[in-house]
Design an enzyme around this catalytic site. Structure first.
Site, mmCIF file in Angstrom:
data_model
loop_
_atom_site.group_PDB
_atom_site.id
_atom_site.type_symbol
_atom_site.label_atom_id
_atom_site.label_comp_id
_atom_site.label_asym_id
_atom_site.label_seq_id
_atom_site.Cartn_x
_atom_site.Cartn_y
_atom_site.Cartn_z
ATOM 1 N N SER A 64 0.851 -1.201 0.000
ATOM 2 C CA SER A 64 0.000 0.000 0.000
ATOM 3 C C SER A 64 0.877 1.238 0.000
ATOM 4 O O SER A 64 2.071 1.159 -0.322
ATOM 5 C CB SER A 64 -0.941 -0.017 1.207
ATOM 6 N N ASN A 65 0.320 2.383 0.339
ATOM 7 C CA ASN A 65 1.079 3.641 0.377
ATOM 8 C C ASN A 65 0.486 4.533 1.468
ATOM 9 O O ASN A 65 -0.580 4.228 2.015
ATOM 10 C CB ASN A 65 1.045 4.311 -1.001
ATOM 11 N N PRO A 66 1.143 5.653 1.801
ATOM 12 C CA PRO A 66 0.688 6.436 2.971
ATOM 13 C C PRO A 66 -0.486 7.389 2.726
ATOM 14 O O PRO A 66 -0.776 8.224 3.573
ATOM 15 C CB PRO A 66 1.932 7.259 3.361
ATOM 16 N N SER A 67 -1.187 7.273 1.612
ATOM 17 C CA SER A 67 -2.308 8.194 1.350
ATOM 18 C C SER A 67 -3.357 8.088 2.466
ATOM 19 O O SER A 67 -3.711 6.987 2.895
ATOM 20 C CB SER A 67 -2.954 7.849 0.010
ATOM 21 N N ALA A 112 -4.593 7.199 -4.528
ATOM 22 C CA ALA A 112 -3.225 6.731 -4.759
ATOM 23 C C ALA A 112 -3.336 5.222 -4.957
ATOM 24 O O ALA A 112 -3.219 4.434 -4.013
ATOM 25 C CB ALA A 112 -2.354 7.066 -3.566
#
Ligand code: CTP
Length: 407
Positions: free
Chosen positions: A210-213, A277
């Protein structure tokens, strides 16, 4: 856009146990820069004193039409004249009936009669009273008058312990309803679909890419569009944010799910904004059981996920806006910001793209502010300097709206 700054909000407090929650409401409006004036019915003062509101708002409170001192400093006519928005909370069955019939027999109803601004009514009462046919008839009659709007009541535990419809709306929800009433309705009749937040691509039941969005920018856009009158569908990855009032939210986890949800929602939409994102890759295989660490190799095999924005845009081929939705993307970059954004605008055949430098202070993921440069397919550029994501959302929507055909 802070519609409350410098505006006069009159709170007409009715005699119900929920009156104490109006203290919190007064505080919220003051935090947003409003001048808060309180008027109370006699019964309201059995629950909260005028002194409490006076201390909270720093303004005199009107409770008695015949008190010469109150009249001198803050009469009912003066209150009515000053009001930009009049909120009745908690609106009891009695108060609603008196408002419906235009009675002016106390400080709240007379101030209301002498005002010309929009009125927001937040009812609170026992659920059986709320269901009563006469109460409902009074509510329906007020709803037919465009000057009056209602917020709530909510379903929940009522003061006497019963569960039902009759609870005063949360102060934040009343504030949001008030915000919509003071905001120009320049998106009425428009349908927007917005993607927001990250996606998660699971490799087994407990691990994912995943990502930090955090979804803040997309939620701010959804909120801003909804309070400007748009019908908004917000397709969100896993985030911790509350759904903005009036927004239809569809929760998804993976890029595949986001694509399917967006494809369903885009039918009939005027604008598609991709602020999510989305993970570009997912593990080639998803295991049903938790993989033991010794069974992991040194590398993870990945496959591409659908590019939601690109694929949806491709469905419309050569059609031009407004025969197809307006396509708006975001470009989160760390270097060569405008160059990369320009390339995405062209490759995905978008109408607008908002470029942001996710490494700049106060910009990008998980920040309260953002700094955006909006590029159009015709080569125009507008820069939104560092500002709150809420403010940036409104300025961004101004750019979107400017592309609608003039009616
Ligand atoms: N986007 C999308 N689906 C994807 C990837 C991106 O809908 N699978 C959308 C994003 O929501 C954004 C735009 O495409 O509006 C650009 O996303 P970004 O991550 O900046 O770029 P990518 O196209 O993924 O390219 P790269 O990761 O190589 O920069």
């Amino acid at each position: 856009m802070n519609v409350f700054q410098g505006r006069t909000i009159v709170l007409g407090v009715g005699g119900g146990i929920a009156a104490y929650r109006v203290c919190e409401l007064a505080r919220l409006f003051m935090k947003r820069g409003a001048d808060v004036r309180v008027v109370m019915t006699e019964n309201a003062q059995r629950f909260v004193t005028a002194g409490t509101f006076q201390a909270l708002t720093g303004n005199p409170v009107l409770t008695d039409l015949f008190d010469l001192h109150q009249k001198a400093i803050f009469g009912h006519l003066e209150t009515g004249k000053r009001a930009d928005l009049f909120i009745v909370a908690p609106a009891t069955a009695n108060l609603i009936a008196r408002i419906r019939f235009g009675m002016g027999d106390d400080a709240v109803t007379t101030s209301l009669l002498s005002s010309a601004c929009p009125v927001l009514i937040a009812p609170a009462m026992n659920f059986q009273m709320w269901r009563n046919a006469q109460v409902q008839e009074n509510v329906a009659a007020l709803e037919r008058d465009t000057r009056f709007a209602f917020v709530g009541p909510e379903v929940g535990t009522l003061a006497e312990g019963a569960v039902g419809e009759g609870r005063l709306s949360e102060p934040e929800d009343i504030l949001e309803a008030a915000e919509a009433l003071l905001t120009p309705q320049d998106f009425v009749g428009r349908q927007l679909v917005i993607t927001a937040g990250p996606t998660r691509e699971y490799l087994d039941p407990v691990r994912f890419l995943s990502n930090p969005s955090t979804g803040r920018m997309g939620f701010a856009l959804a909120h801003a569009a909804a309070i400007r009158g748009a019908a908004v569908t917000l397709i969100s990855g896993p985030v911790e944010l509350k759904t903005p009032r009036g927004v239809r939210r569809v929760d998804v986890t993976s890029a595949d799910e986001m694509f399917l949800a967006a494809k369903l929602a885009i039918d009939g939409a005027d604008v598609f904004i991709a602020s999510a994102a989305v993970c570009d890759q997912r593990p080639a295989k998803r295991e049903d059981h938790k993989v033991k660490k010794e069974d992991f190799g040194d590398s993870l095999s990945l496959t591409r996920t659908p590019d939601v924005l690109h694929e949806l845009r491709a469905l419309y081929g050569e059609a031009a806006f407004p025969e197809r939705p307006l396509f708006v993307g975001f470009a989160a970059e760390t270097d060569h910001i405008l160059e990369h954004a320009q390339k995405k605008l062209a490759q995905k055949r978008l109408d607008l793209i908002a470029a942001n430098d996710v490494t700049a202070p106060g910009s990008g993921f998980a920040t309260a502010t953002n700094q955006l440069t909006i590029l159009s397919r015709e080569g125009q550029q507008s820069h939104l300097d560092i500002m709150s994501k809420e403010e940036a959302a409104h300025r961004f929507l101004d750019v979107v709206r400017a592309r609608f055909p003039k009616s």
